[in-house]
Design a protein around this motif. Structure first.
Motif, PDB file in Angstrom:
ATOM      1  N   GLY A   1      34.760  38.904  51.287  1.00 17.57           N
ATOM      2  CA  GLY A   1      33.512  39.644  50.240  1.00 17.57           C
ATOM      3  C   GLY A   1      33.620  41.007  50.385  1.00 17.57           C
ATOM      4  N   ASP A   2      34.473  41.650  51.040  1.00 15.59           N
ATOM      5  CA  ASP A   2      34.500  43.240  51.276  1.00 15.59           C
ATOM      6  C   ASP A   2      34.822  43.965  50.088  1.00 15.59           C
ATOM      7  N   VAL A   3      35.310  43.129  48.808  1.00 15.20           N
ATOM      8  CA  VAL A   3      36.108  43.857  47.793  1.00 15.20           C
ATOM      9  C   VAL A   3      35.604  42.779  46.770  1.00 15.20           C
ATOM     10  N   PRO A   4      34.051  42.781  46.237  1.00 19.13           N
ATOM     11  CA  PRO A   4      33.936  41.764  45.203  1.00 19.13           C
ATOM     12  C   PRO A   4      34.557  41.728  43.928  1.00 19.13           C
ATOM     13  N   GLU A   5      34.869  43.078  43.263  1.00 18.48           N
ATOM     14  CA  GLU A   5      35.755  43.092  42.212  1.00 18.48           C
ATOM     15  C   GLU A   5      36.965  42.301  42.294  1.00 18.48           C
ATOM     16  N   LEU A   6      37.727  42.643  43.243  1.00 21.26           N
ATOM     17  CA  LEU A   6      39.014  41.713  43.446  1.00 21.26           C
ATOM     18  C   LEU A   6      38.864  40.436  43.643  1.00 21.26           C
ATOM     19  N   ALA A   7      37.872  40.037  44.270  1.00 18.70           N
ATOM     20  CA  ALA A   7      37.347  38.622  44.577  1.00 18.70           C
ATOM     21  C   ALA A   7      37.172  37.832  43.295  1.00 18.70           C
ATOM     22  N   LYS A   8      36.709  38.534  42.076  1.00 18.89           N
ATOM     23  CA  LYS A   8      36.668  37.780  40.854  1.00 18.89           C
ATOM     24  C   LYS A   8      37.744  37.999  39.846  1.00 18.89           C
ATOM     25  N   ALA A   9      38.744  38.833  40.332  1.00 29.70           N
ATOM     26  CA  ALA A   9      39.797  39.116  39.628  1.00 29.70           C
ATOM     27  C   ALA A   9      40.556  37.899  39.485  1.00 29.70           C
ATOM     28  N   LYS A  10      41.403  37.471  38.444  1.00 32.18           N
ATOM     29  CA  LYS A  10      41.790  36.169  38.144  1.00 32.18           C
ATOM     30  C   LYS A  10      43.273  36.330  38.539  1.00 32.18           C
ATOM     31  N   HIS A  11      43.982  37.461  38.715  1.00 33.90           N
ATOM     32  CA  HIS A  11      45.600  37.657  38.831  1.00 33.90           C
ATOM     33  C   HIS A  11      45.783  38.764  39.750  1.00 33.90           C
ATOM     34  N   VAL A  12      45.644  38.544  41.067  1.00 35.48           N
ATOM     35  CA  VAL A  12      45.973  39.736  41.889  1.00 35.48           C
ATOM     36  C   VAL A  12      47.269  39.146  42.844  1.00 35.48           C
ATOM     37  N   ASP A  13      48.159  40.253  43.039  1.00 31.99           N
ATOM     38  CA  ASP A  13      49.167  40.261  43.816  1.00 31.99           C
ATOM     39  C   ASP A  13      49.302  41.155  44.758  1.00 31.99           C
ATOM     40  N   PHE A  14      50.115  41.243  45.802  1.00 28.36           N
ATOM     41  CA  PHE A  14      50.165  42.126  46.776  1.00 28.36           C
ATOM     42  C   PHE A  14      51.748  42.401  47.210  1.00 28.36           C
TER      43      PHE A  14
END
Length: 230
Positions: A187-200
């Protein structure tokens, strides 16, 4: 594809000088941005000025665009996706994460006479700067542009939840993909927690891979844009 390149604090568009030729060789059109208050002489710039400059660059791009943000400017890249979710095909975040709605943009370091100067290398000892030799550190510090306080203390405003549909690639320099996933999951990055497509993707560098690993960084960015373009 047009690839907008937004460097972090104290940097202007020249930060990407070693990246842009490699991107061109991969068939993309790099567009490095020099932001108000970070290289254009606008000492009175505010955060909204930088946001408008980024959005204008998105609007001027041919077709869809990949927006790359580095460090604090990850938030500017994310603001572009919020403002133009139908135009931004992908957001690439290098060494940072977007701030959330209502948070200050980059209120990280001390101020002097209305600006945030580069605080010196003591604040970045360890993985951030381990791959920068002394000449590179000296050159960086000499070229560092103090950022107006009204930029760094500006409040982030996000409004369009379609930003969560825009694919995101997190480029992990001084931290690992596993660490990034852990921070997002906690929960430290709420915006990316809600993003539907995140790659690393990992890159073996410190906080400034455009300086120490420009060719590898260009390859990562080109591949990210090519996946969308295809």
């Amino acid at each position: 594809m047009d690839i907008l390149l937004i460097a972090g604090l104290w940097l202007d568009g020249s930060a990407w000088n070693d990246v842009t030729p490699a991107l061109e060789a991969h068939g993309h059109r790099p567009v490095p941005l020099t932001l108000p208050g970070q290289g254009d002489g606008s000492a009175s710039a505010i955060l909204d000025d930088q946001v408008r400059a980024v959005i204008a660059a998105v609007d001027q791009a041919v077709g869809e665009v990949t927006v790359v943000g580095h460090s604090a400017a990850c938030t500017l890249a994310w603001l572009a996706a919020d403002a133009r979710p139908d135009k931004v095909a992908k957001v690439v975040l290098i060494g940072g994460f977007p701030s959330g709605d209502g948070q200050p943009y980059a209120d990280f370091f001390e101020y002097l006479d209305g600006v945030m100067p580069f605080p010196g290398w003591d604040r970045f000892e360890g993985p951030d700067s381990a791959d920068l030799d002394e000449p590179a550190r000296d050159a960086f510090a000499a070229a560092a542009i103090p950022v107006p306080e009204a930029v760094t203390r500006g409040v982030v405003h996000l409004s369009d939840e379609r930003r969560f549909d825009v694919p995101v690639l997190v480029v992990c320099p001084e931290f690992t993909p596993d660490q990034a996933r852990e921070w997002i999951g906690a929960g430290d990055v709420p915006e990316l927690a809600k993003a539907k497509h995140v790659d690393f993707v990992d890159i073996d560098s410190g906080h400034w891979p455009m300086v120490t690993k420009p060719t590898e960084l260009a390859r990562i960015l080109a591949e990210a844009a090519s996946i969308i373009a295809s």
